[in-house]
Design a protein around this motif. Structure first.
Motif, mmCIF file in Angstrom:
data_model
loop_
_atom_site.group_PDB
_atom_site.id
_atom_site.type_symbol
_atom_site.label_atom_id
_atom_site.label_comp_id
_atom_site.label_asym_id
_atom_site.label_seq_id
_atom_site.Cartn_x
_atom_site.Cartn_y
_atom_site.Cartn_z
ATOM 1 N N LEU A 1 0.115 -1.228 -48.729
ATOM 2 C CA LEU A 1 -0.830 -0.470 -47.887
ATOM 3 C C LEU A 1 -2.257 -0.606 -48.392
ATOM 4 C CD1 LEU A 1 0.651 2.979 -46.902
ATOM 5 C CD2 LEU A 1 -0.094 1.109 -45.428
ATOM 6 N N THR B 1 -0.542 -8.898 -46.726
ATOM 7 C CA THR B 1 0.753 -8.558 -46.139
ATOM 8 C C THR B 1 1.147 -9.571 -45.080
ATOM 9 O OG1 THR B 1 -0.439 -7.027 -44.730
ATOM 10 C CG2 THR B 1 0.753 -6.081 -46.565
ATOM 11 N N SER C 1 4.599 -11.532 -45.307
ATOM 12 C CA SER C 1 5.521 -11.379 -44.192
ATOM 13 C C SER C 1 5.880 -12.728 -43.571
ATOM 14 C CB SER C 1 4.864 -10.455 -43.172
ATOM 15 O OG SER C 1 5.479 -10.545 -41.947
ATOM 16 N N GLU D 1 -5.206 -6.917 -45.134
ATOM 17 C CA GLU D 1 -4.183 -7.253 -44.144
ATOM 18 C C GLU D 1 -3.695 -8.696 -44.319
ATOM 19 O OE1 GLU D 1 -5.026 -5.475 -40.503
ATOM 20 O OE2 GLU D 1 -3.210 -6.159 -39.522
ATOM 21 N N ILE E 1 8.134 -14.973 -45.823
ATOM 22 C CA ILE E 1 9.533 -14.531 -45.825
ATOM 23 C C ILE E 1 10.220 -14.993 -44.544
ATOM 24 C CG2 ILE E 1 11.000 -12.480 -45.621
ATOM 25 C CD1 ILE E 1 9.130 -11.081 -47.576
ATOM 26 N N MET E 2 9.487 -14.859 -43.443
ATOM 27 C CA MET E 2 10.017 -15.251 -42.134
ATOM 28 C C MET E 2 10.322 -16.746 -42.102
ATOM 29 S SD MET E 2 10.455 -13.608 -39.362
ATOM 30 C CE MET E 2 10.599 -13.847 -37.613
ATOM 31 N N GLU F 1 14.177 -11.200 -40.676
ATOM 32 C CA GLU F 1 13.276 -10.860 -39.579
ATOM 33 C C GLU F 1 12.829 -9.410 -39.660
ATOM 34 O OE1 GLU F 1 14.661 -11.626 -35.538
ATOM 35 O OE2 GLU F 1 14.475 -13.744 -36.045
ATOM 36 N N SER F 2 13.787 -8.492 -39.877
ATOM 37 C CA SER F 2 13.414 -7.080 -39.868
ATOM 38 C C SER F 2 12.621 -6.733 -41.133
ATOM 39 C CB SER F 2 14.630 -6.177 -39.713
ATOM 40 O OG SER F 2 15.583 -6.465 -40.692
ATOM 41 N N LEU F 3 12.934 -7.391 -42.252
ATOM 42 C CA LEU F 3 12.136 -7.167 -43.464
ATOM 43 C C LEU F 3 10.703 -7.613 -43.225
ATOM 44 C CD1 LEU F 3 11.747 -6.578 -46.498
ATOM 45 C CD2 LEU F 3 12.535 -8.882 -46.964
ATOM 46 N N SER F 4 10.589 -8.827 -42.704
ATOM 47 C CA SER F 4 9.273 -9.414 -42.477
ATOM 48 C C SER F 4 8.454 -8.579 -41.492
ATOM 49 C CB SER F 4 9.486 -10.835 -41.976
ATOM 50 O OG SER F 4 8.364 -11.321 -41.344
ATOM 51 N N SER F 5 9.083 -8.129 -40.409
ATOM 52 C CA SER F 5 8.311 -7.400 -39.402
ATOM 53 C C SER F 5 7.965 -5.994 -39.884
ATOM 54 C CB SER F 5 9.053 -7.363 -38.069
ATOM 55 O OG SER F 5 10.032 -6.373 -38.079
ATOM 56 N N SER F 6 8.854 -5.377 -40.686
ATOM 57 C CA SER F 6 8.530 -4.034 -41.155
ATOM 58 C C SER F 6 7.354 -4.069 -42.137
ATOM 59 C CB SER F 6 9.741 -3.357 -41.788
ATOM 60 O OG SER F 6 10.073 -3.970 -43.005
ATOM 61 N N ILE F 7 7.263 -5.143 -42.918
ATOM 62 C CA ILE F 7 6.131 -5.301 -43.847
ATOM 63 C C ILE F 7 4.845 -5.506 -43.052
ATOM 64 C CG2 ILE F 7 5.103 -6.888 -45.521
ATOM 65 C CD1 ILE F 7 7.865 -7.271 -46.713
ATOM 66 N N MET F 8 4.962 -6.329 -42.011
ATOM 67 C CA MET F 8 3.817 -6.633 -41.159
ATOM 68 C C MET F 8 3.307 -5.367 -40.477
ATOM 69 S SD MET F 8 2.339 -9.408 -40.360
ATOM 70 C CE MET F 8 1.283 -10.111 -39.114
ATOM 71 N N LYS F 9 4.233 -4.636 -39.850
ATOM 72 C CA LYS F 9 3.858 -3.418 -39.115
ATOM 73 C C LYS F 9 3.278 -2.371 -40.059
ATOM 74 C CE LYS F 9 7.152 -3.416 -35.291
ATOM 75 N NZ LYS F 9 8.458 -2.833 -34.937
ATOM 76 N N LEU F 10 3.884 -2.276 -41.240
ATOM 77 C CA LEU F 10 3.457 -1.281 -42.218
ATOM 78 C C LEU F 10 1.943 -1.300 -42.376
ATOM 79 C CD1 LEU F 10 4.183 0.683 -44.583
ATOM 80 C CD2 LEU F 10 4.217 -1.315 -46.056
ATOM 81 N N ARG F 11 1.414 -2.527 -42.529
ATOM 82 C CA ARG F 11 -0.016 -2.645 -42.802
ATOM 83 C C ARG F 11 -0.853 -2.591 -41.539
ATOM 84 N NH1 ARG F 11 -4.285 -2.481 -43.422
ATOM 85 N NH2 ARG F 11 -5.743 -3.205 -45.006
ATOM 86 N N SER F 12 -0.340 -3.191 -40.451
ATOM 87 C CA SER F 12 -1.189 -3.328 -39.262
ATOM 88 C C SER F 12 -1.163 -2.083 -38.384
ATOM 89 C CB SER F 12 -0.775 -4.566 -38.464
ATOM 90 O OG SER F 12 0.566 -4.444 -38.062
ATOM 91 N N GLU F 13 -0.083 -1.322 -38.417
ATOM 92 C CA GLU F 13 0.019 -0.198 -37.474
ATOM 93 C C GLU F 13 -0.180 1.158 -38.130
ATOM 94 O OE1 GLU F 13 3.562 -0.383 -35.123
ATOM 95 O OE2 GLU F 13 3.231 -2.477 -34.585
ATOM 96 N N ILE F 14 -0.286 1.160 -39.464
ATOM 97 C CA ILE F 14 -0.397 2.456 -40.137
ATOM 98 C C ILE F 14 -1.723 3.131 -39.776
ATOM 99 C CG2 ILE F 14 -1.564 1.769 -42.281
ATOM 100 C CD1 ILE F 14 1.596 3.784 -42.434
ATOM 101 N N GLU G 1 13.917 -1.309 -45.571
ATOM 102 C CA GLU G 1 14.125 -2.761 -45.558
ATOM 103 C C GLU G 1 13.961 -3.351 -46.962
ATOM 104 O OE1 GLU G 1 15.213 -4.779 -43.337
ATOM 105 O OE2 GLU G 1 15.433 -3.219 -41.825
ATOM 106 N N LEU H 1 6.720 4.287 -40.273
ATOM 107 C CA LEU H 1 6.464 2.903 -40.688
ATOM 108 C C LEU H 1 6.783 2.718 -42.164
ATOM 109 C CD1 LEU H 1 3.061 2.334 -38.878
ATOM 110 C CD2 LEU H 1 5.212 1.189 -38.344
#
Lengths: 206, 206
Positions: free
Chosen positions: A34, A41, A45, A38, A48-49, B42-55, A14, A7
Motif C-alpha cells: 500500500l 505493485t 502483479s 503504483e 506473477i500473472m 490470477e486471483s493473487l495477481s488481481s488482488s495485489i493489483m486492486k489493493l493498490r489501485s482501488e484502495i 490470497e 480489498l
C-alpha cells in the motif's frame, strides 16, 4: 482478525495461501505494498500473472523454459552425452548453481508412488527412453546420472529406470550419498554414515 | 543464481523486493505458483493489483477504507467522544484486534522528524484539530488518547499535539507503557521498568 477494508482482506487471504506465509506476514506485506508506488505493485502483479500464463516447458527435458526448447538443451557448450535425471525443476536449479555439471537434464516430474497413484506412465520415463534411442542431433547418450531422492519411492524409481536403461546399453550412475562437506561424523545419522562406508571411494583402484 | 527462464527471473526479482523475502524464498514461492492452477495465480495477481489501485483513505480519520468514509467513522456503535491518535494504519488494526477500544481513530501518517524532513505540516495534525473544532455530527470530542511510538520523534509529536489540544480544551491521555503482561521484571529493560514505576497506578486514589 478484523480488516478495515475488503480489498486488504482479499489481498491478505490470497497472499497467505503462499507456503510459509501466515496471516500476519500477509498483512505486513499488503500494508507494505500500500505504501509503494503504483508501478511497484503493477510490476509485481503482472510478473506473477505472466509467470503462470506464459511459462513453457522444454519439449526435450521438461524443464521450465521461455521457448519450446530450453537454453540448456539447445546450448552448444553442454556435453550431450550425459543426462542427469532429476525429480523436479528446483533440482535442476540446485545442480546448475554448483557449476560442476555440464551435461543435459531430464525432469521426471515426480517419482513412482503406488500410494499416491503415481505409476511409471505418469512420469516422463517414456520420453527419456526415446531421447536415448533417437538422439536428436545424432550424438549418442553414454551415461545417465540418477539424482533422485533417497526415499523408498525414489529408490523404486531408480531401480525401475536403471533396468530400462541397461536394456538400451547406457551406463547408469547415481550421485554420491554421504556425509555433507563440513559435517561431523558423530552427528551424522546411521543410514547416511552406513551408506558412505558401503559406497566408499577406492583411490588405489583409480 | 541462474534461472532457466526470464519469466521466473522476473517473478523472483519482483517477489524478492517484498520486505523479509530473499531470493531463495522468492524462488520457492515462484516455483510453488507454477505448480498451482492458473486461477490461483490470477486471483493473487488481481488482488495485489486492486489493493493498490482501488484502495481509498477515509477522509475523516485517514485510515484505509473501501469508501470515502471508513466503517469505524460511520459506525453508530462507536463512542464519538474519544479519538485515539496513532502513527500508522497497522496501529489501528492492532488496537482494533484487542477489542478493548470503542472510540474513533485518527491516523497521523508519521511522526515529526526534523532529520527526515517531516514537520507538523506533513502530518494530519491540522485535520485532527478541525475534527475537534467542528465535530461533524455535533458531538463534542472530550478525550484524545495518544498511542504514538516511544521514540524521540514520537515524544516530540506527542508534546506538540498535546499543546495544541489543550488550547482546544480537550483532555489528553497516553496509553500506559510498562512491563508486558507475562513479562518478567528482571529481564525488562531499565527504561521500561523505570517508566512503569513513575507511571504507577494508585489504587487507593480511585
Amino acid at each position: 482478525m478484523n480488516f478495515p477494508s475488503k480489498l486488504i482482506e482479499d489481498a491478505v487471504n490470497e497472499i497467505s495461501r503462499l507456503p510459509g506465509i501466515g496471516k500476519k506476514t500477509a498483512l505486513r506485506l499488503a500494508l507494505h505494498l500500500l505504501k509503494q508506488k503504483e508501478s511497484v505493485t503493477e510490476s509485481l502483479s503482472s510478473s506473477i500473472m505472466k509467470l503462470r500464463s506464459e511459462i513453457k516447458y522444454c519439449e526435450i527435458c521438461h524443464n521450465v523454459s521461455d521457448a519450446l526448447e530450453c537454453s540448456i538443451c539447445t546450448s552448444q557448450r553442454r556435453d550431450r552425452r550425459i543426462i542427469c535425471l532429476v525429480e523436479e525443476i528446483p533440482d535442476v536449479l540446485a545442480i546448475e548453481n554448483t557449476s560442476q555439471y555440464n551435461g543435459l537434464y531430464h525432469v521426471l516430474g515426480g517419482v513412482i508412488s503406488p500410494i499416491q497413484g503415481i505409476g511409471p506412465d505418469e512420469l516422463k520415463i517414456e520420453s527419456l527412453l526415446k531421447r536415448i534411442e533417437n538422439p536428436k542431433d545424432g550424438e549418442k547418450v553414454q551415461e545417465v546420472i540418477l539424482a533422485l531422492p533417497t526415499t523408498m519411492e525414489g529408490d523404486t524409481t531408480a531401480f525401475f529406470i536403471t533396468r530400462k536403461l541397461k536394456e538400451l546399453g547406457v551406463s547408469v550412475s547415481t550421485i554420491a550419498r554421504g556425509i555433507p562437506v563440513g559435517g561431523e561424523l558423530e552427528y551424522t545419522d546411521e543410514v547416511t554414515l552406513g551408506r558412505s562406508i558401503l559406497t566408499r571411494i577406492n583411490y588405489s583402484a583409480e
